[in-house]
Design a protein around this motif. Structure first.
Motif, PDB file in Angstrom:
ATOM      1  N   LEU A   4      37.851  39.505  42.023  1.00 64.83           N
ATOM      2  CA  LEU A   4      37.442  38.107  41.958  1.00 64.83           C
ATOM      3  C   LEU A   4      35.965  37.978  42.289  1.00 64.83           C
TER       4      LEU A   4
ATOM      5  N   GLY B 229      32.970  35.190  43.221  1.00 66.74           N
ATOM      6  CA  GLY B 229      32.784  33.829  43.702  1.00 66.74           C
ATOM      7  C   GLY B 229      31.795  33.033  42.862  1.00 66.74           C
TER       8      GLY B 229
ATOM      9  N   LYS C 208      35.485  37.908  52.411  1.00 69.97           N
ATOM     10  CA  LYS C 208      36.884  37.518  52.317  1.00 69.97           C
ATOM     11  C   LYS C 208      36.977  36.247  51.479  1.00 69.97           C
ATOM     12  N   LYS C 209      37.979  36.185  50.633  1.00 73.07           N
ATOM     13  CA  LYS C 209      38.133  35.053  49.725  1.00 73.07           C
ATOM     14  C   LYS C 209      38.172  33.732  50.471  1.00 73.07           C
TER      15      LYS C 209
ATOM     16  N   TRP D 190      34.721  31.870  51.450  1.00 75.08           N
ATOM     17  CA  TRP D 190      33.756  31.419  50.433  1.00 75.08           C
ATOM     18  C   TRP D 190      34.178  30.049  49.924  1.00 75.08           C
TER      19      TRP D 190
ATOM     20  N   LEU E 193      35.007  38.680  46.045  1.00 72.86           N
ATOM     21  CA  LEU E 193      35.912  38.070  47.016  1.00 72.86           C
ATOM     22  C   LEU E 193      37.155  38.932  47.166  1.00 72.86           C
ATOM     23  N   GLU E 194      37.452  39.286  48.412  1.00 75.14           N
ATOM     24  CA  GLU E 194      38.515  40.243  48.667  1.00 75.14           C
ATOM     25  C   GLU E 194      39.465  39.742  49.746  1.00 75.14           C
ATOM     26  N   GLU E 195      40.526  40.484  49.936  1.00 76.61           N
ATOM     27  CA  GLU E 195      41.515  40.131  50.944  1.00 76.61           C
ATOM     28  C   GLU E 195      41.050  40.606  52.314  1.00 76.61           C
TER      29      GLU E 195
ATOM     30  N   GLU F  80      37.662  36.408  37.186  1.00 77.77           N
ATOM     31  CA  GLU F  80      37.848  37.842  37.385  1.00 77.77           C
ATOM     32  C   GLU F  80      36.797  38.624  36.605  1.00 77.77           C
TER      33      GLU F  80
ATOM     34  N   VAL G  65      36.299  30.402  43.505  1.00 80.47           N
ATOM     35  CA  VAL G  65      36.336  31.559  42.618  1.00 80.47           C
ATOM     36  C   VAL G  65      35.818  31.190  41.229  1.00 80.47           C
TER      37      VAL G  65
ATOM     38  N   ARG H 288      29.980  41.284  49.564  1.00 79.20           N
ATOM     39  CA  ARG H 288      31.442  41.227  49.585  1.00 79.20           C
ATOM     40  C   ARG H 288      31.896  40.349  50.747  1.00 79.20           C
TER      41      ARG H 288
END
Length: 297
Positions: A239, A241, A211-212, A215, A261-263, A222, A219, A209
């Motif tokens: 999301l 990657g 942060k978007k 990377w 990919l996360e916030e 989904e 993306v 995992r």
């Protein structure tokens, strides 16, 4: 759908309180003991892919997850009933717990044998692991953390499915980039393209995992993902990657990693999926209570 199991770490600060509550007297027949070979075996869960062993807690067989992302060993509260002797509850009124668990932990002390590691009087955190158990292919009793893994040599060769206590003879070992925390967790300074990202080495997570924004490969799209930890399970769209490499040691890249990919604020984890083509080795060392992690180029 991707299953993303994650055990949130528990960090214990402060000594054990003096008061001790005695365990109940034995009331049931003795449980059949596993053989020495069975106690030395490391396997993968058929559903989650996580690493499992049979450990002995107070001479009672327990199926446990090997989790480099957990500072302490955890026992499922429902599995405490299996213990019939040789343990006691610890008064936790003067112990401060830190971590992301939403539960109020309990603790007990008991002899613990995990692989070749023996701790005559080990402090185990007791939590409800119902959410974790729901993500597994078999019933598990707890989690082996770095409080005991840090003192043991082990090899996780996921490509060849060679999982064992000890290290391969004559192998060239390259130290992982990064540092060990005070609780024994390895924070890898991973190179994701042109960016250096600190990631927790976490064999208790089935997926990686990030942060978007970290990377650079971008993306892919989904996916539906089911997430689980010691608090709860959630399911929803996330999301994924595009596959790319992550450099984790000199001359060692983890190939074709497709992280979730996360916030910002979400955990940043280097999970088992990233290690699918790798050989991860841990060795105890005299200069560290938790040893060191290496890769084989």
């Amino acid at each position: 759908m991707k299953n993303a199991l994650r055990m949130l770490p528990v960090l214990l600060i402060g000594g054990l309180a003096a008061g001790e509550e005695q365990a109940p007297k034995p009331t049931a027949a003795e449980v059949a003991m596993p053989s020495e070979a069975e106690l030395m075996k490391i396997e993968r869960d058929a559903h989650s892919g996580l690493l499992l062993i049979t450990a002995l807690v107070a001479d009672t067989p327990m199926r446990m997850i090997l989790d480099t992302g957990a500072t302490h060993t955890i026992l499922h509260e429902g599995s405490v009933a299996k213990l019939k002797k040789n343990y006691f509850w610890i008064d936790t009124s003067h112990i401060i717990f830190e971590g992301n668990t939403q539960q109020k932990p309990k603790m007990l002390a008991a002899p613990l044998m995990a692989g070749p590691g023996i701790s005559p009087r080990h402090a185990l955190v007791v939590l409800n692991l119902g959410a974790v158990r729901s993500m597994m292919g078999e019933e598990i009793d707890g989690i082996i953390g770095m409080d005991i893994l840090g003192s043991l040599p082990f090899t996780f060769n996921l490509k060849q499915n060679e999982l064992y206590w000890g290290t391969p003879e004559g192998a060239v070992l390259t130290p992982l980039y990064g540092t060990m925390t005070r609780g024994g967790r390895m924070m890898v300074k991973a190179k994701c393209g042109s960016k250096e990202v600190e990631m927790l080495l976490d064999t208790g997570s089935a997926v990686t995992r990030l942060k978007k924004g970290d990377w650079e490969a971008g993306v892919a799209g989904e996916i539906m993902a089911k997430m689980g930890n010691v608090n709860n399970t959630t399911q929803g769209k996330m999301l994924e990657g595009k596959p790319a490499d992550i450099e984790v040691a000199e001359g060692v890249k983890l190939r074709n990693v497709a992280p979730l990919l996360e916030e910002p604020g979400a955990p940043v984890l280097l999970g088992l999926d990233a290690l699918k083509e790798a050989v991860l080795i841990h060795l105890p060392t005299e200069d560290s209570d938790y040893g060191k992690f290496f890769m084989v180029p």
